[in-house]
Design a protein around this motif. Structure first.
Motif, PDB file in Angstrom:
ATOM      1  N   SER A  21       0.837  -1.197   0.000  1.00 25.05           N
ATOM      2  CA  SER A  21       0.000   0.000   0.000  1.00 25.05           C
ATOM      3  C   SER A  21       0.876   1.253   0.000  1.00 25.05           C
ATOM      4  N   THR A  23       0.036   4.164   0.882  1.00 20.99           N
ATOM      5  CA  THR A  23      -0.237   4.872   2.141  1.00 20.99           C
ATOM      6  C   THR A  23       0.627   4.322   3.259  1.00 20.99           C
ATOM      7  N   GLU A  24       0.757   3.015   3.304  1.00 24.79           N
ATOM      8  CA  GLU A  24       1.592   2.363   4.319  1.00 24.79           C
ATOM      9  C   GLU A  24       3.045   2.797   4.190  1.00 24.79           C
ATOM     10  N   ALA A  26       4.113   5.603   2.795  1.00 25.47           N
ATOM     11  CA  ALA A  26       4.218   7.036   3.085  1.00 25.47           C
ATOM     12  C   ALA A  26       4.287   7.319   4.581  1.00 25.47           C
ATOM     13  N   LEU A  27       3.695   6.442   5.393  1.00 22.34           N
ATOM     14  CA  LEU A  27       3.649   6.667   6.842  1.00 22.34           C
ATOM     15  C   LEU A  27       4.878   6.128   7.572  1.00 22.34           C
ATOM     16  N   LYS A  28       5.684   5.328   6.871  1.00 22.21           N
ATOM     17  CA  LYS A  28       6.894   4.791   7.479  1.00 22.21           C
ATOM     18  C   LYS A  28       8.081   5.716   7.218  1.00 22.21           C
ATOM     19  N   LYS A  29       9.113   5.559   7.997  1.00 17.92           N
ATOM     20  CA  LYS A  29      10.324   6.348   7.787  1.00 17.92           C
ATOM     21  C   LYS A  29      11.062   5.855   6.549  1.00 17.92           C
ATOM     22  N   SER A  30      11.514   6.792   5.736  1.00 19.65           N
ATOM     23  CA  SER A  30      12.261   6.418   4.536  1.00 19.65           C
ATOM     24  C   SER A  30      13.658   5.920   4.910  1.00 19.65           C
ATOM     25  N   SER A  36      12.242  11.181   0.427  1.00 18.87           N
ATOM     26  CA  SER A  36      11.243  11.131   1.495  1.00 18.87           C
ATOM     27  C   SER A  36      10.311   9.933   1.322  1.00 18.87           C
ATOM     28  N   ALA A  37       9.646   9.578   2.402  1.00 16.31           N
ATOM     29  CA  ALA A  37       8.670   8.487   2.346  1.00 16.31           C
ATOM     30  C   ALA A  37       7.532   8.795   1.363  1.00 16.31           C
ATOM     31  N   PRO A  38       6.983  10.025   1.340  1.00 16.53           N
ATOM     32  CA  PRO A  38       5.954  10.336   0.341  1.00 16.53           C
ATOM     33  C   PRO A  38       6.449  10.190  -1.101  1.00 16.53           C
ATOM     34  N   ALA A  41       6.388   6.533  -1.829  1.00 15.00           N
ATOM     35  CA  ALA A  41       4.992   6.123  -1.979  1.00 15.00           C
ATOM     36  C   ALA A  41       4.443   6.548  -3.342  1.00 15.00           C
TER      37      ALA A  41
END
Length: 394
Positions: A21, A23-24, A26-30, A36-38, A41
């Motif tokens: 996912s 979203t999953e 994006a919410l974790k640390k890169s 970046s995580a986003p 994602a």
């Protein structure tokens, strides 16, 4: 464009996690300090959106995906293939509204050169990078307004102009052809000074007749559907052409293609043959309906029409090449009889020229969705409401 994303380690991470996912992610640390995580994602989301729509991009290593909106607005590879057939080999093409370049890349497979104009500098950089990955070496990316590039080009500099005018202007949706950007109606003189042929990709919601009144020298109109979903209209204008436009409905489904060509004078001059339901029922694809070939398609395939306004067709013998869904009729019930005793507790319900909507019929007659039975609520040649029960055979 964050070029760290195309590094080996980051690409390996994206491949390893592309089924997860976004979203999953994006919410974790890169795991990467410069990505970046986003951003990770977004690349995973881009791959997932491309698997069916853009398989060449999805399964080419190292592709860089743009913002979600660019992927949502771009053509699919299925429809890009249609455009590729419209240009001559070795020609020179300018794409005034390049976007993510799916159409440009397919046109480049036939053209000698394609000029890709895009105002978004970041998107243009992504397109240029991906073109190298895809080995599209005759695509030239220009960060500029396509109309301005055209104005500064020599007369007859291009064989074809391709344009996909934006239907979102100042963050609002517009519905008139003249309100789109660029305004292809106002720029027709410019287009024909710079090129012989203009190919415009327009909204499937556009009224074809209205557009034909605004656009000059239209030689072809293509109505393209994919899996019974009308995706786009293509208007092909050829400088000096004064004949009647040919309307071509193209149905793409299960990696197959069907097409049906007619003119509006053909349609107006056709007299439908009306029949009571026979052994087979035919439901035309949305490309046929959008194109307006309601009488022409019945005549061409030798079918009877159930009712003037129902747009369902029937025959005693099977016509397997019909461009749409084909059913074998198992029972025809007067609606009055059906109301008293519904023998179908589960079915796929459709209406054609019927007084009630599908949701109301389901609720009123307690019909669960699904199963192998199809119920068409419609009218017959005597203006009687009927229910046709059938099973789909294609």
């Amino acid at each position: 464009m964050n070029r760290v994303i195309i590094s080996k380690d980051v690409q390996q991470f994206i491949r390893a996690n592309r089924e997860k996912s976004p979203t999953e992610i994006a919410l974790k640390k890169s795991p990467f300090p410069e990505v970046s995580a986003p951003e990770l994602a977004a690349q995973i989301d881009g791959w997932q959106r491309s698997v069916r729509k853009l398989p060449t991009w999805a399964f080419s290593e190292g592709i860089y995906y743009p913002d979600k909106i660019n992927l949502e607005q771009c053509s699919s590879e299925h429809t890009a293939l249609i455009k590729q057939t419209l240009i001559a080999k070795g020609s020179r093409v300018i794409d005034l509204t390049g976007g993510f370049s799916v159409d440009s890349c397919y046109l480049a497979q036939e053209a000698a050169e394609v000029i890709h104009c895009e105002l978004n500098e970041k998107l243009s950089e992504i397109v240029a990078y991906n073109a190298q990955i895809l080995r599209v070496h005759n695509l030239t990316c220009v960060v500029a307004d396509g109309i301005q590039v055209l104005e500064h080009s020599e007369d007859q500099a291009y064989d074809y102009i391709y344009v996909d005018p934006s239907r979102r202007v100042n963050q609002g949706k517009v519905f008139l052809l003249e309100d789109c950007e660029p305004n292809i109606v106002a720029n027709q003189d410019l287009f024909f000074r710079k090129s012989r042929v203009v190919i415009s990709k327009l909204s499937p919601l556009l009224d074809i007749s209205t557009a034909l009144h605004s656009l000059r020298h239209v030689k072809y109109v293509f109505v393209i559907s994919l899996d019974n979903d009308c995706k786009e209209l293509l208007f092909v204008q050829e400088r000096g052409y004064e004949g009647e436009p040919k309307i071509k409905a193209i149905r793409l489904f299960h990696d197959q293609l069907q097409d049906f060509e007619f003119t509006y004078s053909d349609e107006r001059g056709t007299i439908s043959r009306f029949l009571m339901p026979q052994h087979y029922l035919y439901d035309p694809d949305v490309a046929i309906s959008k194109a307006g070939a309601f009488k022409s398609v019945g005549r061409y395939f030798g079918l009877g029409k159930l009712h003037q306004h129902a747009h369902l067709y029937t025959s005693e013998s099977l016509v397997p090449e019909f461009p749409g869904r084909i059913f074998e009729i198992t029972e025809v019930l007067p609606y009055g009889q059906f109301k008293k005793n519904n023998p179908y507790p589960q079915a796929n319900v459709a209406t054609r020229n019927f007084q009630d909507k599908v949701e109301h019929i389901r609720k009123k007659h307690k019909i669960k969705d699904g199963g192998s039975v199809f119920l068409f609520f419609t009218m017959d040649i005597h203006n009687n409401h009927i229910v046709i029960a059938c099973r789909r055979i294609r």
